[in-house]
Design an enzyme around this catalytic site. Structure first.
Site: not given
Ligand code: PXG
Length: 291
Positions: A150-152, A33
């Site tokens: 990682i913008k998970s 996101f």
């Protein structure tokens, strides 16, 4: 007026915006996101946010069904449809609908959602007085586990840390990595000022490379400050001259106490105040026009 939300190719009223219970974003936090802001009719650093989104997607082998130009248009159109010139925009790409197993190959198409809304800000007094933070026991994910770059959609690490803060009465908390080095906060990057130099943890140590962090480093260098990306510990925060946090939601916010120790004078410092002013001015003057 009800918001209009983009879901998989169409804008629908917010109350009708839905994703499947079989979506692996829901079942497993499998997705990525972005949190983006618009100021005065322009989306701030949109290209950088899209670059980070596609980089995060690449890292988890997630095929984004829209190209960057189309995604950019989704963001801008979300602002237009909702009549927003100042906005908080949430782009979410999840693995999509699959079966109950982990296997991402069972998800033929990623789900794309874009929500544009008004932003809930920290109270202005907090920027004047500065905030108090504490270090939490929950350590930030290591780079070998779930790399924070990682913008998970898997934010439980941050939420566990946030809960510790909430239980102790803190709005934001400082996180360390497994070695005890300062990395970042639950939704903000951290900076300290020492002897007129700005220091922030390097990307490789395991942080989200914040867009605001990058902008603040640029602004500081333009202002003639020396900026270093170096590892440091809690002790360095306690004994810093100044400290502040950066993030899309918070922009830049002074920190005046950590773990019960006043930082510097215990009031927002001059370099922090100057950088906050520069950042605010930049947000108002640059960005991708919505119309
Ligand atoms: N670190 C982490 C872990 C983040 O989630 C930042 C730093 C700052 O990055 P940007 O690019 O925004 O300067 C973030 C930002 C919230 C919220 O409500 C914040 C973020 C994500 C979701 C919610 O404060 N991320």
């Amino acid at each position: 007026m009800e918001r209009s939300v983009y879901v998989d190719g169409a804008f629908v009223p917010a109350s009708e915006a839905r994703v499947s219970v079989f979506d692996h974003g829901f079942l497993y936090g499998d997705g990525v996101f972005e949190g983006i802001r618009a100021y005065a009719g322009r989306v701030f650093r949109l290209q950088e946010h899209l670059d980070r989104l596609y980089t995060s997607a690449k890292a988890i082998l997630l095929d984004v069904p829209l190209d960057r130009a189309a995604m950019r248009e989704v963001v801008l159109e979300s602002c237009r449809r909702n009549g927003l010139g100042d906005a908080y925009i949430r782009l979410v790409i999840s693995r999509g609908r699959g079966d109950l197993g982990l296997d991402p190959r069972k998800c033929p198409r990623a789900t794309v959602v874009c929500i544009a809304d008004a932003i809930a800000l920290y109270p202005p007094e907090l920027y004047e007085r500065g905030m108090k933070i504490m270090t939490v026991a929950t350590r930030r994910n290591g780079v070998e586990n779930l790399n924070p770059r990682i913008k998970s959609l898997n934010y439980l690490n941050n939420i566990l840390a946030k809960l510790e803060g909430i239980q102790a009465g803190y709005a934001e908390v400082l996180m360390l990595n497994d070695q005890g080095y300062v990395v970042e906060c639950t939704g903000d990057n951290v900076f300290i000022v020492r002897n007129g130099r700005l220091v922030t943890p390097p990307a490789w140590i395991g942080i989200l490379e914040g867009i605001t962090r990058g902008v603040v480093m640029e602004l500081a260098r333009e202002a003639g400050l020396e900026v270093r990306e170096e590892v440091f510990t809690r002790m360095d925060v306690w004994t810093a001259d100044e400290c502040f946090l950066t993030g899309t939601a918070a922009e830049a916010i002074p920190v005046v106490e950590c773990d019960g120790r006043p930082i510097g004078t215990g009031r927002p410092g001059p370099i922090t105040a100057d950088l906050i002013g520069r950042l605010r001015a930049l947000c108002q003057r640059e960005g991708t026009p919505i119309n």
